[in-house]
Design a protein around this motif. Structure first.
Motif, PDB file in Angstrom:
ATOM      1  N   UNK A 246       0.830  -1.199   0.000  1.00 57.45           N
ATOM      2  CA  UNK A 246       0.000   0.000   0.000  1.00 57.45           C
ATOM      3  C   UNK A 246       0.870   1.257   0.000  1.00 57.45           C
ATOM      4  N   UNK A 247       0.377   2.283  -0.608  1.00 60.11           N
ATOM      5  CA  UNK A 247       1.029   3.588  -0.511  1.00 60.11           C
ATOM      6  C   UNK A 247       0.821   4.129   0.897  1.00 60.11           C
ATOM      7  N   UNK A 248       1.864   4.733   1.477  1.00 58.82           N
ATOM      8  CA  UNK A 248       1.770   5.239   2.846  1.00 58.82           C
ATOM      9  C   UNK A 248       2.127   6.717   2.911  1.00 58.82           C
ATOM     10  N   UNK A 249       1.523   7.398   3.879  1.00 64.91           N
ATOM     11  CA  UNK A 249       1.808   8.806   4.165  1.00 64.91           C
ATOM     12  C   UNK A 249       2.042   8.928   5.656  1.00 64.91           C
ATOM     13  N   UNK A 250       3.194   9.483   6.056  1.00 61.40           N
ATOM     14  CA  UNK A 250       3.506   9.577   7.487  1.00 61.40           C
ATOM     15  C   UNK A 250       3.113  10.930   8.058  1.00 61.40           C
ATOM     16  N   UNK A 251       3.241  11.036   9.396  1.00 59.83           N
ATOM     17  CA  UNK A 251       2.746  12.202  10.104  1.00 59.83           C
ATOM     18  C   UNK A 251       3.468  13.502   9.833  1.00 59.83           C
ATOM     19  N   UNK A 252       4.712  13.447   9.348  1.00 59.09           N
ATOM     20  CA  UNK A 252       5.414  14.695   9.052  1.00 59.09           C
ATOM     21  C   UNK A 252       4.761  15.454   7.907  1.00 59.09           C
ATOM     22  N   UNK A 253       4.068  14.753   7.031  1.00 53.95           N
ATOM     23  CA  UNK A 253       3.396  15.430   5.919  1.00 53.95           C
ATOM     24  C   UNK A 253       2.375  16.437   6.427  1.00 53.95           C
ATOM     25  N   UNK A 254       1.535  16.011   7.356  1.00 54.89           N
ATOM     26  CA  UNK A 254       0.530  16.920   7.911  1.00 54.89           C
ATOM     27  C   UNK A 254       1.185  18.016   8.742  1.00 54.89           C
ATOM     28  N   UNK A 255       2.198  17.649   9.529  1.00 54.87           N
ATOM     29  CA  UNK A 255       2.870  18.629  10.382  1.00 54.87           C
ATOM     30  C   UNK A 255       3.512  19.735   9.554  1.00 54.87           C
ATOM     31  N   UNK A 256       4.240  19.358   8.517  1.00 58.04           N
ATOM     32  CA  UNK A 256       4.903  20.347   7.670  1.00 58.04           C
ATOM     33  C   UNK A 256       3.884  21.125   6.838  1.00 58.04           C
ATOM     34  N   UNK A 257       2.872  20.440   6.352  1.00 59.87           N
ATOM     35  CA  UNK A 257       1.854  21.099   5.532  1.00 59.87           C
ATOM     36  C   UNK A 257       1.099  22.172   6.289  1.00 59.87           C
ATOM     37  N   UNK A 258       0.701  21.866   7.533  1.00 59.68           N
ATOM     38  CA  UNK A 258      -0.036  22.879   8.286  1.00 59.68           C
ATOM     39  C   UNK A 258       0.879  24.040   8.673  1.00 59.68           C
ATOM     40  N   UNK A 259       2.170  23.735   8.925  1.00 61.80           N
ATOM     41  CA  UNK A 259       3.122  24.797   9.262  1.00 61.80           C
ATOM     42  C   UNK A 259       3.336  25.741   8.082  1.00 61.80           C
ATOM     43  N   UNK A 260       3.323  25.206   6.874  1.00 61.38           N
ATOM     44  CA  UNK A 260       3.541  26.045   5.689  1.00 61.38           C
ATOM     45  C   UNK A 260       2.429  27.079   5.523  1.00 61.38           C
ATOM     46  N   UNK A 261       1.199  26.691   5.812  1.00 56.56           N
ATOM     47  CA  UNK A 261       0.083  27.634   5.730  1.00 56.56           C
ATOM     48  C   UNK A 261       0.261  28.743   6.763  1.00 56.56           C
ATOM     49  N   UNK A 262       0.661  28.372   7.989  1.00 61.31           N
ATOM     50  CA  UNK A 262       0.869  29.354   9.046  1.00 61.31           C
ATOM     51  C   UNK A 262       2.044  30.277   8.727  1.00 61.31           C
ATOM     52  N   UNK A 263       3.126  29.713   8.182  1.00 62.22           N
ATOM     53  CA  UNK A 263       4.316  30.509   7.846  1.00 62.22           C
ATOM     54  C   UNK A 263       3.963  31.647   6.901  1.00 62.22           C
ATOM     55  N   UNK A 264       3.206  31.351   5.860  1.00 62.57           N
ATOM     56  CA  UNK A 264       2.833  32.395   4.906  1.00 62.57           C
ATOM     57  C   UNK A 264       1.956  33.445   5.568  1.00 62.57           C
ATOM     58  N   UNK A 265       1.102  33.024   6.479  1.00 62.11           N
ATOM     59  CA  UNK A 265       0.268  33.973   7.215  1.00 62.11           C
ATOM     60  C   UNK A 265       1.128  34.898   8.087  1.00 62.11           C
ATOM     61  N   UNK A 266       2.132  34.330   8.756  1.00 66.13           N
ATOM     62  CA  UNK A 266       2.970  35.117   9.663  1.00 66.13           C
ATOM     63  C   UNK A 266       3.916  36.065   8.932  1.00 66.13           C
ATOM     64  N   UNK A 267       4.562  35.558   7.880  1.00 63.81           N
ATOM     65  CA  UNK A 267       5.691  36.283   7.294  1.00 63.81           C
ATOM     66  C   UNK A 267       5.433  36.814   5.886  1.00 63.81           C
ATOM     67  N   UNK A 268       4.243  36.557   5.336  1.00 59.33           N
ATOM     68  CA  UNK A 268       3.828  37.198   4.098  1.00 59.33           C
ATOM     69  C   UNK A 268       4.393  36.615   2.823  1.00 59.33           C
ATOM     70  N   UNK A 269       5.144  35.509   2.908  1.00 61.39           N
ATOM     71  CA  UNK A 269       5.677  34.847   1.719  1.00 61.39           C
ATOM     72  C   UNK A 269       5.477  33.342   1.872  1.00 61.39           C
ATOM     73  N   UNK A 270       5.368  32.612   0.768  1.00 59.57           N
ATOM     74  CA  UNK A 270       5.247  31.155   0.879  1.00 59.57           C
ATOM     75  C   UNK A 270       6.491  30.549   1.523  1.00 59.57           C
ATOM     76  N   UNK A 271       6.304  29.470   2.253  1.00 59.08           N
ATOM     77  CA  UNK A 271       7.445  28.749   2.815  1.00 59.08           C
ATOM     78  C   UNK A 271       8.347  28.270   1.679  1.00 59.08           C
ATOM     79  N   UNK A 272       9.670  28.472   1.803  1.00 62.80           N
ATOM     80  CA  UNK A 272      10.596  28.075   0.731  1.00 62.80           C
ATOM     81  C   UNK A 272      10.867  26.571   0.773  1.00 62.80           C
ATOM     82  N   UNK A 273       9.970  25.813   0.206  1.00 62.73           N
ATOM     83  CA  UNK A 273      10.039  24.358   0.313  1.00 62.73           C
ATOM     84  C   UNK A 273      10.718  23.730  -0.898  1.00 62.73           C
ATOM     85  N   UNK A 274      11.201  22.526  -0.693  1.00 60.88           N
ATOM     86  CA  UNK A 274      11.769  21.731  -1.773  1.00 60.88           C
ATOM     87  C   UNK A 274      10.925  20.473  -1.937  1.00 60.88           C
ATOM     88  N   UNK A 275      11.040  19.833  -3.073  1.00 62.39           N
ATOM     89  CA  UNK A 275      10.268  18.626  -3.321  1.00 62.39           C
ATOM     90  C   UNK A 275      10.584  17.575  -2.263  1.00 62.39           C
TER      91      UNK A 275
END
Length: 286
Positions: A246-275
């Protein structure tokens, strides 16, 4: 010279991974700001918000336990997503520095499923295990994405009440938690063109907690198995799912994803993420 900052509040707070995430992005983006931990006890919550509102350098805060509900009556405005979920995990100063609240957990949960949800399906179903705070965000997100939900809980009546509250028009189902622990001889129909998720929205499988008791005969072929636990990342549930193909998704995906939304709200730019967030994940798992 003053320094712009955001922070995470909670009681306790030392365990939070948020500073590692946000400070990594701040450095990568070249933003002269910082992200801090702040231990705030329940009796201190109102004074904390009043003080921060008057601080022009404060860009906002993430909110962890036990404050996610307690902050709500202290805010000037709360968006519809947070109201439905019944919890705020991100606070920021809006017009005239009036404090606004949102919840980024639903968006963070859905982020690794974005490509899947963009496709057309004959049928979409998610089996969600748990009815706690994280489950509220996950149920809201998946119901809005058009999935039929089966929520398993120790108390099925609580699961039904939760579904009736969060998506009263949905045709969803409940099951006792031990239902998925027992083998079934049910033969799944052809799942081609369907989207099936199995989500552990509990702490089962976390370090120091019992394992999630799940019989994989309940998991439809082609399912995506998603666990929100972050310690360990390779929970027994995900390890067994991967062994079975089965394909799996671990908990860091949600943790990092929700943080990215907050980061842009706080600092006015998208989180500088890599693939794949490779470097950040390496830091968080060191």
């Amino acid at each position: 010279m003053s320094l712009a900052y955001a922070e995470v509040i909670g009681d306790p707070i030392a365990q939070s991974k948020s500073p590692a995430i946000h400070n990594f992005w701040l450095e990568k983006a070249g933003i002269d700001a910082e992200y801090r931990l702040c231990h705030v006890r329940p009796a201190e919550l109102a004074d904390y918000l009043a003080e921060r509102r008057s601080d022009p350098d404060w860009r906002g805060c993430n909110v962890t336990m036990p404050h996610k509900q307690a902050v709500m009556p202290l805010l000037y405005s709360i968006d519809e997503t947070a109201r439905r979920i019944g919890a705020v995990n991100t606070i920021y100063p809006a017009f005239d520095r009036l404090l606004a609240g949102t919840n980024t957990d639903a968006a963070g949960f859905l982020e690794p499923l974005r490509d899947d949800l963009a496709k057309a399906h004959y049928f979409r179903m998610a089996r969600i295990i748990g009815t706690g705070g994280a489950a509220r965000a996950i149920i809201t997100a998946l119901a809005d994405a058009g999935l039929v939900l089966v929520v398993a809980a120790r108390d099925p009546d609580k699961a039904r009440a939760l579904l009736d509250e969060l998506d009263p028009g949905g045709e969803h189902h409940v099951a006792p938690l031990d239902h998925f622990a027992q083998r079934t001889d049910f033969e799944f129909d052809d799942r081609e063109g369907c989207l099936d998720l199995v989500v552990n929205a509990t702490s089962l499988g976390m370090v120091g907690q019992p394992e999630l008791a799940l019989e994989f005969s309940h998991v439809p072929p082609g399912s995506i198995c998603y666990d929100i636990v972050t310690a360990p990342l390779a929970t027994p549930f995900l390890t067994e799912a991967a062994k079975r193909g089965f394909r799996t998704i671990d908990g860091l995906n949600m943790l990092i994803g929700q943080a990215a939304v907050a980061f842009e709200r706080f600092f006015g730019v998208p989180a500088p993420r890599e693939a794949g967030d490779v470097d950040l994940r390496r830091i968080l798992t060191a």
